[in-house]
Design a protein around this motif. Structure first.
Motif, mmCIF file in Angstrom:
data_model
loop_
_atom_site.group_PDB
_atom_site.id
_atom_site.type_symbol
_atom_site.label_atom_id
_atom_site.label_comp_id
_atom_site.label_asym_id
_atom_site.label_seq_id
_atom_site.Cartn_x
_atom_site.Cartn_y
_atom_site.Cartn_z
ATOM 1 N N TRP A 125 0.833 -1.212 0.000
ATOM 2 C CA TRP A 125 0.000 0.000 0.000
ATOM 3 C C TRP A 125 0.860 1.252 0.000
ATOM 4 O O TRP A 125 0.602 2.208 -0.752
ATOM 5 N N LEU A 126 1.908 1.276 0.846
ATOM 6 C CA LEU A 126 2.790 2.438 0.905
ATOM 7 C C LEU A 126 3.537 2.650 -0.409
ATOM 8 O O LEU A 126 3.720 3.790 -0.850
ATOM 9 N N ARG A 131 4.397 5.966 -5.059
ATOM 10 C CA ARG A 131 4.778 5.818 -6.464
ATOM 11 C C ARG A 131 4.289 6.985 -7.317
ATOM 12 O O ARG A 131 4.901 7.334 -8.341
ATOM 13 N N ALA A 132 3.209 7.612 -6.905
ATOM 14 C CA ALA A 132 2.655 8.732 -7.673
ATOM 15 C C ALA A 132 3.456 10.018 -7.494
ATOM 16 O O ALA A 132 3.243 10.985 -8.235
ATOM 17 N N ALA A 133 4.362 10.061 -6.526
ATOM 18 C CA ALA A 133 5.107 11.283 -6.241
ATOM 19 C C ALA A 133 6.274 11.463 -7.202
ATOM 20 O O ALA A 133 6.848 10.497 -7.703
ATOM 21 N N HIS A 145 18.296 2.708 1.117
ATOM 22 C CA HIS A 145 18.686 1.406 0.571
ATOM 23 C C HIS A 145 17.594 0.361 0.811
ATOM 24 O O HIS A 145 17.254 -0.424 -0.085
ATOM 25 N N GLU A 146 17.021 0.390 2.006
ATOM 26 C CA GLU A 146 15.978 -0.586 2.342
ATOM 27 C C GLU A 146 14.738 -0.397 1.477
ATOM 28 O O GLU A 146 14.193 -1.365 0.925
ATOM 29 N N GLY A 151 11.182 -1.795 -3.648
ATOM 30 C CA GLY A 151 10.518 -1.343 -4.858
ATOM 31 C C GLY A 151 10.099 0.111 -4.878
ATOM 32 O O GLY A 151 9.421 0.544 -5.813
ATOM 33 N N PHE A 152 10.474 0.899 -3.875
ATOM 34 C CA PHE A 152 10.173 2.323 -3.891
ATOM 35 C C PHE A 152 11.104 3.019 -4.880
ATOM 36 O O PHE A 152 12.256 2.625 -5.053
#
Length: 356
Positions: A125-126, A131-133, A145-146, A151-152
């Motif tokens: 969800w996060l 992802r839109a930012a 790094h984490e 996938g961020f």
């Protein structure tokens, strides 16, 4: 430039998110920005169940739209992923307006500590939210790094600072705080929210000579105070009063395993107070390699070793961490993300998929 900051965390909450945003607001004019905040104070709100100091804003589309028209922002930063943050995010996507976000809190771990919600679901969800930012600000290299590994994308560094005029060692002639009267030495101090995610019980359960002091409030305070009557619970303290407590203690104990930074680490160090913590994100970035604290998987070992650290070393390290540098990064990130928003545009149709 008119900067709209959407945040679900605001006074009277006392935490790193609020502190950081307040300092950015102070620095905004010098960086050419006029800040406007949307907070729970701008909407009807309800107390979070089990955590009444946190207000859940009833931020509907109409109220957010009216605020948007009034502010007419040139830039938008969404500081939290709550109801206000989600509503402003949705409006930005609908209008095709770029925005930045910041990742302050490990909500997946916090939720998992309170309810049987798999961390993988919360991180999904996060990831979708951020992802839109055009850019997502993170406070440390290890957190960057984490999150990249999870996938961020479009991650940007935004460090934190400390007010070294407010938080400073005690003057030689200054009497110790009355709140510490009668306590045997050494004094081991915790400052922060008294909640399960801060792992305060790990600190209180340590076999240490001397005294344990807890500064802060939260949903676990009554339970922990009853379970550990030998510890002294002082409630929330701020400003010069908090600085005096740091300066009068012998070791600052930071038992959290989930913080993304820990501004209290810098506050303690600025007062000449050595740190004992676990070797995890936050302490690894703020304390490791500085000589201002000890990180160890055995927190008791870290506490005892920290007693031998020169207080001058802690102060010297804190003097390197300024809010001016934090503001330079924050506003630089906003301008850079806004300027390059077209290069980071989502594929056709992705905006609609992210509106939920």
């Amino acid at each position: 430039m008119r900067l709209l900051v959407a945040t679900d965390a605001w006074a009277p909450q006392v935490n790193g998110v609020v502190r950081s945003l307040e300092r950015m607001a102070e620095a905004a004019p010098a960086r050419g920005f006029e800040p406007f905040f949307l907070t729970p104070r701008d909407f009807r709100s309800l107390p979070m169940p089990g955590y009444s100091e946190i207000r859940l804003a009833l931020a509907g589309a109409r109220g957010i739209g009216v605020a948007w028209e009034r502010i007419d922002p040139t830039h938008v930063h969404i500081a939290t992923e709550g109801t206000i943050g989600h509503a402003v995010r949705r409006l930005c996507i609908a209008k095709g307006r770029p925005f930045t976000t910041s990742y302050h809190t490990r909500f997946p771990e916090y939720l998992a500590a309170r309810a049987p919600i798999p961390e993988a679901w919360s991180y999904a969800w996060l990831r979708r939210f951020h992802r839109a930012a055009s850019g997502t600000m993170v406070s440390t290299a290890s957190l960057e790094h984490e999150l990249a590994g999870r996938g961020f994308r479009n991650l940007m560094r935004w460090t934190r600072g400390v007010d070294t005029e407010l938080f400073r060692p005690a003057e030689p002639e200054a009497p110790p705080p009355k709140a510490l009267d009668g306590l045997p030495r050494p004094i081991f101090l915790f400052v922060g929210r008294v909640a399960v995610e801060k792992n305060v019980a790990a600190f209180l359960g340590l076999d240490l000579a001397g005294s344990k002091v807890v500064v802060g409030d939260g949903p676990d305070r009554a339970r922990l105070a009853a379970a550990h009557p030998q510890a002294r619970f002082l409630g929330t303290r701020t400003g010069a009063e908090l600085s005096a407590l740091y300066a009068a203690a012998d070791v600052f104990v930071f038992p959290s395993l989930t913080d993304t930074f820990g501004i209290v680490l810098l506050e303690a160090m600025a007062c000449g107070l050595p740190v004992a913590a676990y070797p995890v994100t936050g302490p690894l970035d703020v304390v490791a390699g500085t000589g201002a604290g000890v990180l160890d998987a055995d927190l008791r070992t870290a506490c005892l070793a920290a007693l031998r650290i020169p207080r001058s070393q802690c102060r010297a390290e804190a003097l390197r961490r300024t809010w001016a540098e934090s503001a330079r990064q924050f506003f630089g990130n906003i301008e850079s993300a806004h300027a390059h928003a077209a290069d980071l545009a989502l594929p056709a149709g992705a905006e609609a998929a992210l509106l939920g």
